[in-house]
Scaffold this motif. Sequence first.
Motif, short mmCIF file in Angstrom:
data_model
loop_
_atom_site.label_atom_id
_atom_site.label_comp_id
_atom_site.label_asym_id
_atom_site.label_seq_id
_atom_site.Cartn_x
_atom_site.Cartn_y
_atom_site.Cartn_z
N ALA A 233 0.83 -1.21 0.00
CA ALA A 233 0.00 0.00 0.00
C ALA A 233 0.86 1.26 0.00
O ALA A 233 0.48 2.29 -0.58
CB ALA A 233 -0.92 -0.01 1.22
N ARG B 273 -4.18 1.18 -4.75
CA ARG B 273 -4.06 1.35 -3.30
C ARG B 273 -5.38 1.03 -2.62
O ARG B 273 -5.42 0.37 -1.58
CB ARG B 273 -3.63 2.78 -2.97
N THR C 176 -5.76 -2.59 -2.48
CA THR C 176 -4.87 -3.14 -1.45
C THR C 176 -5.48 -2.97 -0.07
O THR C 176 -5.38 -3.86 0.80
CB THR C 176 -3.50 -2.45 -1.53
#
Length: 1722
Positions: A1171, A1180, A1183
């Motif tokens: 991340a 992100r 994640t």
Amino acid sequence: MAASSGNSIPSPDAIQVLVSLLADESPMVRQASMSSLKSIAPLNPLLVLDCCLTVSRGGRRRFGNIAGVFQVMSIAIDALEEGEVDTVYMAKLAKLATAEIISSKEIKADWQRAASSLLVAIGSHLPDLMMEELFLHLSAQSSALPAMVQVLADFSTSDALQFTPRLKGVLSRVLPILGNVRDQHRPIFANAFNCWCQACWQYSVEFPLSSILDSDVTSFLNSAFELLLQNWATSRDLKVRTSAVEALGQLVGLVTRTLLKAALPKFVPIILELYRRDRDVAFLATCSLHNLLNASLLIENGSPLLDFEDLTVVLSTLLPVICSYTDSNDRNDFSVGLKTYNEVQHCFYTVGLVYPEELFIFLINKSKLKEDHMTFGTLCVLKHLLPRLSEAWHNKRPALIEAITSLLEEQNLGVCKALAELIVVMASHCYLVGPSGELFVEYLVRHCAMSDQEIDDLATLKDSFNPTNLYYSFQQKRLEGKIGSVRPTELRAICEKSLLLITITVPEMEHVLWPFMLKMIIPRLYTGAVATVCRCISDMCRNKSVHNDKMMRECRTRVDIPRPEELFARLVVLLHNPLAREQLATQILTVLCYLASLFPKNVNLFWQDEIPKMKAYVSDTEDLKQDLCYQETWDDMIINFLAETLDVVQDTDWVISLGNAFAKQYELYTSDDEHAALLHRCLGILLQKVDNRTYVRDKIDWMYMQSNITIPENRLGLAKAMGLVAASHLDTVLDKLKEILDNIGESIFQRFLSFFSDKSKIKDSDDIHAAMALMYGYAARYAPSTVIEARIDALVGTNMLSHLLMVRHPSAKQAVITAIDLLGRAVINAAESGISFPLKKRDQLLDYILTLMRRHDEEGFSDLSVELLHTQALALSACTTLVSVDPKLTSEMRNIVMKATLGFFALPNDPAGAVNPLTDNLITLLCAILLTSGEDGRSRAEQLLHILKQIDQYVSSPLDYQRKRGCVAVHEMLLKFRTLCVTGYCPLGCRGSCKHIKQIDRTSRLNVANLPPAFLLPSRDALSLGDRVIVYLPRCADINSEVRKISAQILDQFFDISLSLPRPVASNQSTPIEASYAALSSLEDVIAILRRDTSIDPSEVFNRVISSVCVLLTKDELVATLHGCSVAICDKVKPSAEGGIQAVIEFVTKRGNELNETDISRTAQSLLSAAIHVTEKYLRHETLVAISSLAEHTSPRVVFNEVLTAAARDIVTKDIHRMPGGWPMQDVFYAFSQHNELSSLFLEHLISALSHTGKGDLSEDSVVARTENEILQAAVVALTAFFRGGGKIGKRAVEQSYASVTAILTLHLGSCHSQSVSGQQEQLRTLLIAFQAFCESVGDLEMGKILARDGEHNLNEKWISLIGDLADCISIKRPKEVSAISVILSKYLNQPVRFQREAAAAALSEFVGHSNEEAESVLEDIVEALCRHVSDESPMVRRLCLRGLVQIPPAHIKTYTKEILGVILALLEDSDDSVQLTAVLCLLSILESSPNGVELVLYNLCVRLRNLQVSVDTKMRANAFAAFGALSPYGSGPQRDSFVEQVHAVMPRLVLHLLDEEYSVRQACRNTIKQVAPLMEVEDLIPLLNTSYFISDHRSDYQDFLRDLARQFIQHLPSRVDTYLASIIQAFDAPWPAIQANAIYLSSCMLALTDDQHISASYYYQVFGLLVIKGSRSTDAIVRATCSSALGMLLKSTNLLSWRADRLDRTDSGRSSIDSESSSRR
């Protein structure tokens, strides 16, 4: 003003308007008026003439378009009947036209042409009157004399039968003044004589010409002929001379023979002089000359007027004209040139009919002059006349053949083309016999043999003709462009067609062609013609199959015909190019079949079976080109064909003779010709079949002597030939090679010295070494396996190959590498034959190859040059061969090879033809290294992992092609590994015990006899499946479909292998073996689907792959996979990174319960690391979803601790507010706060963390205190983020007061915007920040986006829309809160502040549509408040209240229909336009819900909408029409009659606005008419509305529609026509010109079609008057043009028959008032 016979229609005025509009400034108006006048002129031609005569009195100076007036008058005169022709009136018009003509000295103005057409029209009725008028101006002093003569010419062309009897009068008046005509006018007079003569010839078709050609006329024509000839034809002005010659060409047939004979000496040179000019002049001159020759030579009684001696100059002039006009790229030039060419040929034919022998001698003599243009013309004439004068020239055959034979060496391409065409004509008339015939055939063959290279060379050369004189003739000028324009390809094609034509269509040519055509196969000069020659021979054999034996015997008896062996040798070598022009290979194979009887008997059957197969292979050239190796395959087929033919023959003498023929034919090919390489191989395979060693040695020496080893192709062919010979005579070949090697020993020393002296010698030395290497290589390749070992050992042991490393040229390097590869293949072939032996110094040979494939800086070759890439590809192939032979590859040598070669995976794609074979060879090499390395399964597994880790960088590359190459390599290696270590089957073909799958020697020092078999196989753990899976699993989601498919196959292979391998006893296996095999089967199903259909959804495939992998992984492998997920999530390919995240989520979801705290902690750290490093926002976020999934399905406490620890560390060490891309930990907090399962747990964890960290003394300076302080800061930040991220804790804080907060914020938006208008922006910004915080706290992100987008707009409409958007958002997100908010806002409608009232009204107008069904009392209060404030002083409030009323939910709308309709009805008359428009739009909206009570206000709504339909506002107009149509469903029942009346009242307006200037209005009117049309009960109206021109935006289509619609109105609605017309006439004053024009046209259509006399009496005069006024006064062109069309339409109608007898009052000498106004306007 108008003399009307009881008719009140002012038709004269209308026609006067139309005539006046002929001079309008607009072309559209002029065209419309002209069209109308032309259509009505035949109805009342006299009235039209009167009106035209009125405006034409002042001539063109007073009337701007006098030409248009004259055109109309000519049409009117043509329409006059015999009884209507008034001689006096016609005389007046004739004088008018002549007066206009004589008013200017111009000759060809448009108005003069129109005046001429008027006089011609008068002449069609009264020719004498017209001509008398013209005769008045036929004087030398008249400036209009040329124009008058032109009129007479036009009249003769128009009406020859009336003009010709009056020719005497014309000539009697024209001839006296002919001598005084100026030069610039002479072409007109000459053209007139031309037309008059043509009229005479046309008259002679119907009547005898003698009836008009009396002595006077003949005298006149003779005088004219003499004048034209003596004076005009010799003028310096080219135009005068040309026109005079053209006229004389027509006169020659009308003058006396005596005069013509006397004129010939002068007339002929004058014509010939014109040939110096351009094409058109030459054509006219040739036509005149043709007429002259016909008149002078083709005389029925008497001798010709011209002797042949007099004609020689003429013919000499005409010959170059032929070559000038034979070819042209320009289409127009070609047309003129072709006509000129035909006329010239007609001239020669005319002469030939009278003087055939003299003409033949003349042409033969001209052909001997060796002048290109004369020769070319002569040949063309001979080609044309030979069939036509064949009888007369029958005895001239020898002379013709002799003359043509002398031209066979002519080099000019144009002459060659003409000669080829003439040869065909001569052959068809049996001129070609004996040796002379063979000579002509050879001439065609020679030009068929032009190669493409020769054609390119010829194209660059200029034509050999160069003029010697400074001033050269017209013919010579044209010659430069035209003879040179014959392209060599065109000449070749003509010769090929000629040769085939005489072969197929001329049976008499067989005795000339056979067997002479066989001679044309051998000579090198005719190589390019072999395809055509073979085709001709095949056609002869096919058509004369009955006499085939006789033909073959004749072939054998002639000594000048090549022997069969020579023919066969020549044809076999020429088979080389399967793509050659004219299907050369197919033609050769065909002719071999037909000539089989020339060869030994036993080859016939073999060829009948084999040749069709070879023809089939080369039949489809396009398909052949798809095979990159087609040339090599075809050459091998040729060699096999030759070898099998030799085997079938079994005649040693014939084979020896054939070998001599092959050896002799080296002179037919250059050393750089690829045929020479094939010739080497052909001779080599033949020597393989010969037992005579002396013969073989002689031919080897000869072959080497004839070769050119500097040419790579020739060098390779020589080497292959040596190899073929070595198959039977190895020692002989090796002796020859040793001899060559001994002779080049000195060159090695010279090469060493060249580095210090002359580097130009390097290339020669490279060629020698390359040739030697290839010859040794192919000798080893083809040599018998039983004797090859010792010779290979001797060759390698002498270290001779080390000398070859000094080569530098790419082709030489490739040759050396190929030779080493061939040595290795020889060892492999020997092993396959059962003779195994190790290749000595194998590693040294590998080092040689790696050295040769490197780039040397001093060579200057680019890294990506095609030659270097090809060299490297060959090197990799050779490495593969050497790796595959004994002894086994050591690890050190393996590393050296891999280090030198793996970098090729990074090569770019281009050039693909060189890079792709290189990478394919690299993959093959890696597989060979794997196959031949290691002693058991464990060592091979280590070898596999070692190679795979080296390839990982390419598997995960950001470049698409590198990933594909890496995946393909991995997959291929796994296949090889599986066959070796699992199945025990060798992919090289060995079965059982072989060197590739050899187990540990049981007799070695290690005694493994008692060990289980699993000990010798790799264990599952040895494959490191966990680490491997996380590398290849993301590739299954790659953007490249091939990479996805191959990656799935890689995983399948890994797990297939793992399930077949032994597993350690202590291994952690949590999945039953049955489930593992089921998962593997599912994975294989996915791969099968991918192989069949690559278009399947990739996400679905990836999901199935993940599911299978999740089951197949053991617990330890799963942990290893999760620990390595960071690299997969950070993959450079976005879909692959997403796939890695998806896989992690799947794994922890299904098998998270198997992880312990340590595993969870390490997995969380990997995910947090990903991340942090992922910059893509979406990745992100995904994640973070994976982290949330880990916390949800494992131990949330462990995950939360890791997150807080990481956050605390960031807060201390980083500036979290300025981090690029935002602070990742804050994103993690948001993810937890928005998670359904984790939000409460995370909040509890934060509270717990705050309570635990706040108990100690935080001021203590200790590690524990600092740690607690950091955790406290992290928890506070997390709590803030939790509140702003929309967590439940923050939401709960505002839930109790949500309605009041929303209402107050909404109201204050209005107040703040009122202040922002005065420039006070700060409060608005502050409020927006507060609103944003509120949106974040309650999770209304959409509402926050709305605020961020439109929050600071100051315009009324913008901030009102902002409030509406916010209210709409709240209504969607929190519908239960709407009632409470609405109650509060409704109270604020009474506030004195206008902006707050507007804000409240804006919000309520949106909320009212989302009121809860159970809150009926609240809805009633809101409706009451809105109705109460529809009279607010603010137009905005009135609009918003009305808009809110129509948005009442459908379940309640009918309850308030009466109130809503009342408000709409009232606001339709509002003083504010925007309120009116809102009322119309709201009416449309409310009508969609089919409310009750509309019938009560239907009439009032219709009346108010009709008032709005004439609004200048486009939107208002369009919606008013649309709303009227929407009312149509309510026009039934009691209201039907009244509504139908409204429909009829609005129908004309609807029709007129169908072509409104605005598209929206047009569309609304079309829809409305379709809606109301059924109420009119006109059956034919509905089909009319379905036509294409109803929806067309073109005026012509619209006018067609109006005519049909008017017809429907007249037929079905006669009672409504009166009111319709009244309404339409009112639209004459509409503010839009287009609507005025529409009204004019529609009213005219209705008046033209109606039979109602009442309507005629009421509106005809009114409409006519308006049309007259509009046509003369309107400033809009569209109105004037439509008036013109309308007037024409009305005057053509059958209702107005009486006007056709009207005449203009002759006493009115002045212009009408209308004309005056029109003139002043213009």
